[in-house]
Scaffold this active site. Structure first.
Site, PDB file in Angstrom:
ATOM      1  CD  GLU A 164      -3.045  -0.887   2.276  1.00 58.79           C
ATOM      2  OE1 GLU A 164      -2.955   0.061   3.057  1.00 58.79           O
ATOM      3  OE2 GLU A 164      -3.953  -1.720   2.317  1.00 58.79           O
ATOM      4  CD  GLU A 372      -3.625  -5.786   4.232  1.00 59.35           C
ATOM      5  OE1 GLU A 372      -4.425  -4.936   4.678  1.00 59.35           O
ATOM      6  OE2 GLU A 372      -2.389  -5.628   4.253  1.00 59.35           O
TER       7      GLU A 372
END
Ligand code: BG6
Length: 466
Positions: A164, A372
């Site tokens: 991320e 995720e």
């Protein structure tokens, strides 16, 4: 409609959030070790000193994974555990920990899926070269990546360079919610470019060493939807999509920056240092897959003030927050119309399916992993039983969306629930739980939640029992 036979049913964690042992066996400090010590930065000053103590209890944790039938475990390596100064001298005790963890996983036929960078930059690099602000850090990352490939590459076939970038760059360089807690949009975009170069260099290192596994990057997507059908909201959604999606994925999957967005930010914040050699490097480093972290969509409206960087923060109060992010847009919360978690993250499984289509439409047939997806909650314990139906419901609906996406031709190869075990939620400590395995605060004892048993069945039936 079915999941493929070799689908990787997984769950994930990250080093700082789960390991503990923050200063043991020669580990150097990371920027998070320092950041959490500054009062006010995290909920009630929570930190990862002990976390879930996975460093000492990894065998017990892997045994629980094996018992569940987990096919794959995604975890990250702490850079400063391997290279306490970020580069140079190797800490062999750190290498030994990950080596033993990998062996333990393989012993139980669990596929290790390894992230190199889940936000815990060695503090030494921040101090010595200003971290990602400098190109020295790019080379340091390549050195660290090479070390990981050399030591673990014959046993690990799945690598994620970064987790991320959108979050650690935006929170670190605009909203000040993550280290190094600056507010300088120009710097954020420059850092973003350096991280892309670091990714590219690591990919090339991996190829140069001749490994046959796969390497890619994971980002979070919050697909943008205009809040209303007005032209202003639709334009705002275009800006949101350009920043949170195209700005971060284009350089990784196309080897170039989205031209219109780049021109707009350079006009507002000034030129970025991006050379022709840099662009050639990005083009050369082809990723084998893309990892998607998905939690929620973004409902986008026109901004109240014309600005490329509207500042908002994710909450660190232990309760719901109201974040709005960079761009010529603002995010809207509408509890009357949409469904939310306790932390006010919108629940919208169909947007997960949609974002996979957006990836395919823009970048073609690149293999996808959901790296995720999960629900942060305060779980209810009654007579020792941990009830987390809300989590079961959340994951089940998102897995159904995955199943549908596969039937629509999306090359989805695996799903990693966040998280394997309760761990440190960056800003909301141990109050916001995500795991299939409950960790008792005082004793660190592990207990299986209802969702543990549920996911066990899902895996055993290869997704038929959703
Ligand atoms: C993702 C991160 O952004 O979201 C995880 O990769 C994180 O590390 C997860 O834990 C949930 O966010 P939070 O703020 O609730 O911990």
């Amino acid at each position: 409609m079915a999941f493929p036979e070799n689908f990787l049913w997984g769950a994930a964690t990250s080093a700082y959030q789960v390991e503990g042992a923050w200063d043991e066996d020669g580990k150097g400090r990371s920027i998070w070790d320092n950041f959490v010590r500054i009062p006010g930065n995290t909920f009630e000053g929570t930190n990862g000193n002990v976390a879930a103590d996975h460093y000492h209890r990894y065998k017990e944790d892997v045994a629980l994974m094996a018992e569940m039938g987990l096919k794959s475990y995604r975890f990250s390596i702490s850079w400063s555990r391997l290279l306490p100064n970020g580069r140079g001298e190797v800490n062999e005790k750190g290498v030994e920990f990950y080596s033993d963890l990998i062996d333990e996983l393989l012993k139980h036929n669990i596929v290790p899926f390894v992230t190199l960078y889940h936000w815990d930059l060695p503090q030494a690099l921040q101090d010595d070269v200003a971290g990602w602000e400098s190109r020295v850090c790019v080379d340091a990352f390549a050195e660290y990546a090479r070390l990981c490939f050399e030591r673990f590459g014959t046993r690990v076939n799945h690598w994620i360079t970064f987790n991320e970038p959108v979050i650690f760059e935006m929170f670190g360089y605009v909203t000040e919610a993550h280290p190094p807690a600056k507010n300088d949009p120009h710097l954020m975009y420059q850092v973003s470019h350096h991280v892309n170069l670091a990714h590219a260099k690591a990919v090339l290192e991996y190829r140069e060493l001749g490994f046959q596994g796969e390497i890619g990057l994971t980002n979070v997507i919050s697909p943008a939807y205009p809040y209303t059908d007005s032209a202003a909201d639709r334009e705002a959604a275009w800006w949101a999509e350009s920043f949170t999606f195209h700005w971060f994925y284009d350089p990784i999957l196309k080897g170039e920056y989205p031209a219109e967005y780049l021109a707009a930010i350079e006009e507002q914040f000034g030129k970025l240092d991006i050379t022709a050699n840099d662009l050639a490097l990005l083009k050369q480093a082809k990723s084998d897959f893309i990892g998607i972290n998905y939690y929620q969509p973004a409902r986008i409206a026109a901004p109240e003030a014309e600005s490329l960087c509207a500042v908002g923060r994710e909450s660190n109060t232990g309760a719901a927050g109201n974040a709005s992010f960079c761009g010529r847009y603002r995010t809207v919360l509408d509890t009357a119309q949409f469904e939310y978690t306790k932390w006010r993250w919108e629940i919208c499984p169909d947007a997960l399916r949609d974002c996979m289509h957006r990836i395919k439409d823009r970048y073609g047939e690149i293999p996808i992993y959901i790296t995720e997806n999960g629900l942060g909650d305060e779980d209810t314990v009654v007579d020792g039983v941990i009830f987390d139906e809300t989590r079961i419901n959340y994951i089940s609906r998102h897995l159904s969306a995955c199943k549908q996406a596969i039937s629509e031709g999306i090359p989805l190869k695996g799903y990693y629930a966040w998280s394997w075990i309760d761990l440190l939620s960056w800003l909301n400590g141990y109050k916001k739980r995500y795991g299939f395995v409950y960790v008792v605060g005082s004793t660190l004892e592990r207990k299986k939640k209802q969702s543990y048993f549920w996911y066990e069945q899902v895996i055993a039936s290869n997704g038929e029992s959703l």
